[in-house]
Structure formats: structure tokens, C-alpha cells
Design an enzyme around this catalytic site. Structure first.
Site, PDB file in Angstrom:
ATOM      1  N   TYR A 131       5.362   6.382   0.163  1.00  0.00           N
ATOM      2  CA  TYR A 131       4.194   6.841   0.794  1.00  0.00           C
ATOM      3  C   TYR A 131       4.438   7.052   2.472  1.00  0.00           C
ATOM      4  CZ  TYR A 131      -0.588   6.281   2.431  1.00  0.00           C
ATOM      5  OH  TYR A 131      -1.871   6.351   2.885  1.00  0.00           O
ATOM      6  N   GLU A 161      -2.238  12.531   4.980  1.00  0.00           N
ATOM      7  CA  GLU A 161      -1.290  11.800   3.874  1.00  0.00           C
ATOM      8  C   GLU A 161      -0.456  12.452   2.745  1.00  0.00           C
ATOM      9  OE1 GLU A 161      -3.680   9.786   0.648  1.00  0.00           O
ATOM     10  OE2 GLU A 161      -3.141   7.785   1.441  1.00  0.00           O
TER      11      GLU A 161
END
Ligand code: ADP
Ligand code: MG
Length: 260
Positions: free
Chosen positions: A109, A197
Site C-alpha cells: 500500500y 493512492e
């Protein structure tokens, strides 16, 4: 303002973030042809809606032929996909992105968000990707690394080294990871993002580091500076009441629930 994954990937690629090749389509025939044009053994059919959680909801499917790609697309176009981020009404699928499939060794992530109080971007990273960052934050907060970006100096070498270490990247992969992080921060600042993101960022079995998903949100007050971003606007994805309010320069946020 939000944009689609494929648009975010196109923007990020300009800043040097490695992404897979792909083609955005609006009909099932186009999806079949896109698979052929990509010329890869494994393709991924990905619905483009302004919400995450598509994988778990059946909106991301691996395909191995043009025929299969077309059939999968037929089953998705025009249907409302309900994910944990859409609300019960879901989002109607109008665009599908066909992308070259990756051989995933590991998912991570990575994100950059604006820290409003510090007026500085913050890099957030976790070695475990794919799952929701909120979930990870709730259950394993220590798994998340945070580094504030210096407003003048930008990302510094020691921060890149710490982030790569946290992500479990070393050698050539750390080099590639550092470059990706640096490119993401540069894009974030240049485009006045509020969020950029990459979930997941992956290492492939061949050792490449790349962005497999991308989400970008932009500061509405800076959009006048970014024609290329405004061109990505998809009114299908925006609440009609919010669109109406924007015409009058109001910040109206539609809330669900019953009004009294
Ligand atoms: P969402 O976050 O909306 O569920 P993602 O783009 O993150 O959508 O895709 C969900 C999952 O599907 C990823 O975590 C990954 O495992 C898989 N996936 C997505 N794109 C590809 C691809 N190009 N090749 C192989 N697997 C993929
Ligand atoms: Mg994702």
C-alpha cells in the site's frame, strides 16, 4: 473532484510511475478488440467507477481470450456494481478498462495525502496491500509508516530509504520503489491532489515494481490550474445536487439519510 483509475494511471505515467498498458472501452465489442490489441496472454477487465472495493464485488476479472473479455464485459456494462464504497444503490458501469495482467509476487500500500493541519503532503506506506487501509489502521496501526514531505526540500533520501525498508524492498527493487514514491509525490504536488493512492503497488514475479491500482482526488479550488485534470471529469459519477451547487460555487455535500 475524483477521476477514474485509468485516467489516474495516465496522469501518473507522465510523472514516471510505472503502470501496465491498458485500453479504456465503452462497449463489449471494444473490450474484446482491446484484449487482442494488447497482445498479452492474460488480461484484466476492470470496471471504472469512482469507488474502490471493485475486486471483491466482481468488478475486476482476469480473462484469457478476446471472447472471454467480451463476455465478461457484456455481464458488467449497464449493471450497477455495489461495493462497500458505493452505498446500496451501487454505480452503473459505463466504462471498462482492459489491462495487461501482472504476475503478482506481493501487494503493498502506498499513498500521499494532504495533512491539512501541517499544510504538507504525508506519505503513507504499508507492506501489506490490497486490503483497506482503514482496516489495517484499526487492527495493525504499527504496520503503517507515515512520513511528512518537507514543503521546500521535498522527499528526502532518508525518508525514501525508511519507506523502502518498511515496504520490504531492497537492492534494485528499493531503487525502483524510491523512484515510484518520488514520482507519486511529484505528481501529487504538481497536480494539487488531496489524495493519490496506489493500492496495491506490487512487485511482480519478474521483480518489477508498479502501480496496479490508482486513485486520485483533487483540490477543487486549484482545478482552474489543471485543464488536463478537469478534462477527466465524469459527471455520471457525481451527485446531481453537487453538480448543480458547483455551478453557483457552493460546496454542497449530499448526505444520505432522511431529511426532516
Ligand atoms: P479495487 O481496489 O477497486 O478492488 P484493484 O485495481 O485494486 O481494484 O484490483 C483488485 C485486485 O485485483 C488487486 O488487488 C489485484 O490482486 C487484482 N488485479 C488488479 N489489476 C490487476 C492486473 N493488471 N493484473 C493482475 N491482477 C490485477
Ligand atoms: Mg485497489
Amino acid at each position: 473532484m475524483n477521476i477514474h483509475e485509468y485516467q489516474a494511471k495516465q496522469l501518473l505515467a507522465k510523472f514516471g510511475v510505472p503502470v501496465s498498458k491498458g485500453i479504456a472501452c465503452t462497449t463489449a465489442d471494444e473490450v474484446g478488440k482491446a484484449f487482442t490489441d494488447l497482445g498479452v496472454p492474460l488480461g484484466v477487465v476492470k470496471v471504472q467507477i469512482h469507488a474502490g472495493g471493485r475486486g471483491k464485488a466482481g468488478g475486476v476479472k482476469l480473462v484469457r481470450s478476446a471472447d472471454e473479455a467480451k463476455k465478461v464485459a457484456q455481464g458488467l456494462f449497464g449493471k450497477a456494481l455495489v461495493t462497500h464504497q458505493t452505498g446500496p444503490e451501487g454505480r452503473v458501469v459505463k466504462t471498462i478498462y482492459v489491462e495487461a495482467g501482472s504476475d503478482i509476487a506481493r501487494e503493498m500500500y502506498l499513498a500521499v495525502v494532504m495533512d491539512r493541519s501541517a499544510q504538507a503532503p504525508v506519505i503513507i506506506a504499508a507492506a501489506e496491500g490490497g486490503m483497506d487501509i482503514e482496516e489495517l489502521a484499526a487492527h495493525k496501526p504499527a504496520a503503517i509508516a507515515r512520513h511528512r514531505v518537507h514543503p521546500v526540500k521535498g522527499v528526502q533520501g532518508f525518508q525514501l530509504r525508511a519507506l523502502c525498508k518498511h515496504l520490504g524492498l531492497s537492492g534494485e527493487q528499493a531503487k525502483a520503489g524510491s523512484k515510484l514514491i518520488q514520482s507519486l509525490v511529484t505528481a501529487f504536488m504538481a497536480l494539487d491532489c488531496s489524495l493519490a493512492e496506489i493500492n496495491p503497488m506490487i512487485i511482480t514475479k519478474q521483480g518489477e515494481v508498479k502501480a496496479l491500482d490508482a486513485k486520485m482526488s483533487f483540490d477543487d479550488n486549484a482545478l482552474f490550474r489543471h485543464k488536463d485534470v478537469v478534462e477527466c471529469r465524469d459527471l455520471n459519477e457525481e451527485d446531481p445536487k453537487e453538480i448543480e451547487a458547483k455551478k453557483f460555487d457552493l460546496n454542497y455535500i449530499a448526505l444520505t439519510g432522511t431529511s426532516s
